[in-house]
Design a protein around this motif. Sequence first.
Motif, mmCIF file in Angstrom:
data_model
loop_
_atom_site.group_PDB
_atom_site.id
_atom_site.type_symbol
_atom_site.label_atom_id
_atom_site.label_comp_id
_atom_site.label_asym_id
_atom_site.label_seq_id
_atom_site.Cartn_x
_atom_site.Cartn_y
_atom_site.Cartn_z
ATOM 1 N N ASP A 241 76.235 76.175 -12.120
ATOM 2 C CA ASP A 241 76.065 77.176 -13.172
ATOM 3 C C ASP A 241 74.634 77.698 -13.205
ATOM 4 O OD1 ASP A 241 78.704 76.781 -13.888
ATOM 5 O OD2 ASP A 241 78.247 75.423 -15.541
ATOM 6 N N PHE A 242 73.677 76.790 -13.071
ATOM 7 C CA PHE A 242 72.267 77.182 -13.102
ATOM 8 C C PHE A 242 71.948 78.110 -11.929
ATOM 9 C CE2 PHE A 242 67.781 76.614 -12.076
ATOM 10 C CZ PHE A 242 67.188 76.768 -13.322
ATOM 11 N N TYR A 243 72.393 77.739 -10.746
ATOM 12 C CA TYR A 243 72.144 78.550 -9.552
ATOM 13 C C TYR A 243 72.779 79.932 -9.698
ATOM 14 C CZ TYR A 243 72.228 79.977 -4.626
ATOM 15 O OH TYR A 243 72.079 80.665 -3.458
ATOM 16 N N THR A 244 73.973 79.977 -10.242
ATOM 17 C CA THR A 244 74.713 81.234 -10.377
ATOM 18 C C THR A 244 74.010 82.213 -11.301
ATOM 19 O OG1 THR A 244 76.821 80.113 -9.928
ATOM 20 C CG2 THR A 244 76.943 82.212 -11.102
ATOM 21 N N GLN A 245 73.271 81.703 -12.274
ATOM 22 C CA GLN A 245 72.593 82.552 -13.249
ATOM 23 C C GLN A 245 71.225 83.042 -12.784
ATOM 24 O OE1 GLN A 245 72.512 80.125 -16.776
ATOM 25 N NE2 GLN A 245 74.750 80.032 -16.924
ATOM 26 N N LEU A 246 70.760 82.573 -11.645
ATOM 27 C CA LEU A 246 69.424 82.935 -11.181
ATOM 28 C C LEU A 246 69.353 84.396 -10.747
ATOM 29 C CD1 LEU A 246 68.506 79.809 -9.037
ATOM 30 C CD2 LEU A 246 67.614 80.402 -11.294
ATOM 31 N N THR A 247 68.244 85.038 -11.078
ATOM 32 C CA THR A 247 67.982 86.402 -10.624
ATOM 33 C C THR A 247 66.547 86.477 -10.116
ATOM 34 O OG1 THR A 247 67.286 87.075 -12.848
ATOM 35 C CG2 THR A 247 69.605 87.436 -12.261
ATOM 36 N N ASP A 248 66.276 87.442 -9.261
ATOM 37 C CA ASP A 248 64.921 87.689 -8.747
ATOM 38 C C ASP A 248 64.303 86.438 -8.134
ATOM 39 O OD1 ASP A 248 65.048 90.332 -9.644
ATOM 40 O OD2 ASP A 248 64.356 89.744 -11.643
ATOM 41 N N LEU A 249 65.097 85.685 -7.408
ATOM 42 C CA LEU A 249 64.590 84.469 -6.789
ATOM 43 C C LEU A 249 64.188 84.743 -5.350
ATOM 44 C CD1 LEU A 249 64.238 81.465 -7.596
ATOM 45 C CD2 LEU A 249 66.395 81.005 -6.448
ATOM 46 N N ASN A 250 63.038 84.236 -4.962
ATOM 47 C CA ASN A 250 62.596 84.324 -3.580
ATOM 48 C C ASN A 250 63.695 83.807 -2.651
ATOM 49 O OD1 ASN A 250 61.381 82.755 -1.189
ATOM 50 N ND2 ASN A 250 59.700 84.106 -1.788
ATOM 51 N N GLU A 251 63.967 84.510 -1.570
ATOM 52 C CA GLU A 251 65.080 84.145 -0.691
ATOM 53 C C GLU A 251 64.897 82.754 -0.090
ATOM 54 O OE1 GLU A 251 68.625 84.041 0.927
ATOM 55 O OE2 GLU A 251 67.932 85.615 -0.447
ATOM 56 N N ASP A 252 63.660 82.374 0.195
ATOM 57 C CA ASP A 252 63.417 81.040 0.743
ATOM 58 C C ASP A 252 63.681 79.957 -0.309
ATOM 59 O OD1 ASP A 252 62.402 81.684 3.458
ATOM 60 O OD2 ASP A 252 60.863 82.737 2.318
ATOM 61 N N GLN A 253 63.311 80.244 -1.559
ATOM 62 C CA GLN A 253 63.644 79.322 -2.648
ATOM 63 C C GLN A 253 65.157 79.183 -2.782
ATOM 64 O OE1 GLN A 253 61.127 81.366 -5.685
ATOM 65 N NE2 GLN A 253 60.801 79.309 -6.458
ATOM 66 N N LYS A 254 65.819 80.326 -2.759
ATOM 67 C CA LYS A 254 67.272 80.346 -2.941
ATOM 68 C C LYS A 254 67.968 79.563 -1.833
ATOM 69 C CE LYS A 254 70.723 83.630 -4.550
ATOM 70 N NZ LYS A 254 70.988 85.057 -4.832
ATOM 71 N N LYS A 255 67.459 79.691 -0.624
ATOM 72 C CA LYS A 255 68.045 78.972 0.508
ATOM 73 C C LYS A 255 67.917 77.462 0.314
ATOM 74 C CE LYS A 255 67.677 78.387 5.526
ATOM 75 N NZ LYS A 255 66.939 78.801 6.753
ATOM 76 N N TYR A 256 66.724 77.023 -0.108
ATOM 77 C CA TYR A 256 66.551 75.585 -0.328
ATOM 78 C C TYR A 256 67.449 75.088 -1.453
ATOM 79 C CZ TYR A 256 64.948 71.159 -2.002
ATOM 80 O OH TYR A 256 64.947 69.853 -2.427
ATOM 81 N N MET A 257 67.525 75.829 -2.563
ATOM 82 C CA MET A 257 68.349 75.405 -3.689
ATOM 83 C C MET A 257 69.831 75.369 -3.312
ATOM 84 S SD MET A 257 66.390 77.206 -6.919
ATOM 85 C CE MET A 257 67.298 76.261 -8.163
ATOM 86 N N ARG A 258 70.242 76.314 -2.482
ATOM 87 C CA ARG A 258 71.630 76.295 -1.993
ATOM 88 C C ARG A 258 71.865 75.074 -1.110
ATOM 89 N NH1 ARG A 258 71.633 81.006 0.106
ATOM 90 N NH2 ARG A 258 71.362 80.466 2.294
#
Length: 336
Positions: A241-258
């Motif tokens: 749920d937290f990940y789904t609500q994220l906006t304007d996240l650096n793509e490298d950050q998003k990749k690690y969180m995924r």
Amino acid sequence: MKLLSVVVPCYNSEAYMNHCLDSLLSGGESLEIIIVNDGSTDRTAEIADDYQRWFPTMIKVVHQENGGHGMAINSGLKIATGDYLKIVDSDDWVDQAALKAILSLIESLRSEGGVDMIINNYVYEKVGARNKKSINYSTTLPANRVFSWDEVKLPIGKYLLMHALIYRRSVLEACQLSLPKHTFYVDNLYAFEPLPYVKRIYYLDVDFYRYFIGRDDQSVNEKNMIARIDQQLFVNQRMVDFYTQLTDLNEDQKKYMRQYLEIITSVSSVMLLKEGSPENLQKKAQLWSSIAKKNLPLYRMMRKSLIGYSVNLPGKTGRYTVIGVYRVLQKIYGFN
């Protein structure tokens, strides 16, 4: 102001907490130690009060009704005053030389504006194990300098546990971290939800945290994880749920969180597969179906990954294959 606040959640910790606290005291007056007695029924409260009396300028004590690990962390965060914050569980301890190196680093970073997160190595102090496994990032992260997410290249299956992290306290305040009551496995939320607020990172290549594992009563014990699988699934779903609500996240950050989400979802899946009852196999199917409904692009990327593909192999053969791979990784990394 203190350089580092260390929150020590304690529940019936009389057998372990002296070792933990004594290892921290070597940090001296630049360290703030916050002992949170989470409704203990043994001598934990008495021991905590003794340490506060002996070291009044270094130690704070919070006594509260039992609320679980997450509530103990929440209580510590509320009164922390250090520039940075670390969680050290009461049955674990720290390396004293590494602690001094970390405090020296924090002091030196003040003149450079600081960083948002410091990463350190941790060591599995496994009961009965002759060789202690050190989890380090020396081949995957730049060491001993400031960097950002574009240089974070962690391999599949490797991620940053709570034991490896020291946050700037203002990061935890900005993300308004609040961990749930009476819930195990909240360390994954602690290592996940502040990340969008982390921009500047520093990896200090020292074996700092000593993670004591292998006891039957620990939450990470396999039998206990299976028995508490609903709490693991709750944490897993909150992360989705937290990940789904994220906006304007650096793509490298998003990749690690995924990547982190893939690992946690795979752990949930493996525990359900290991138990193997029709009820838990249904829970596994519901977990993945729920992710697809909440965030279809995330679901598709996770299913295409090696980990996601593996835990969804069909039939008994697929189940045994996944469990076998899990056993190999367990042996390599020394967890549980």
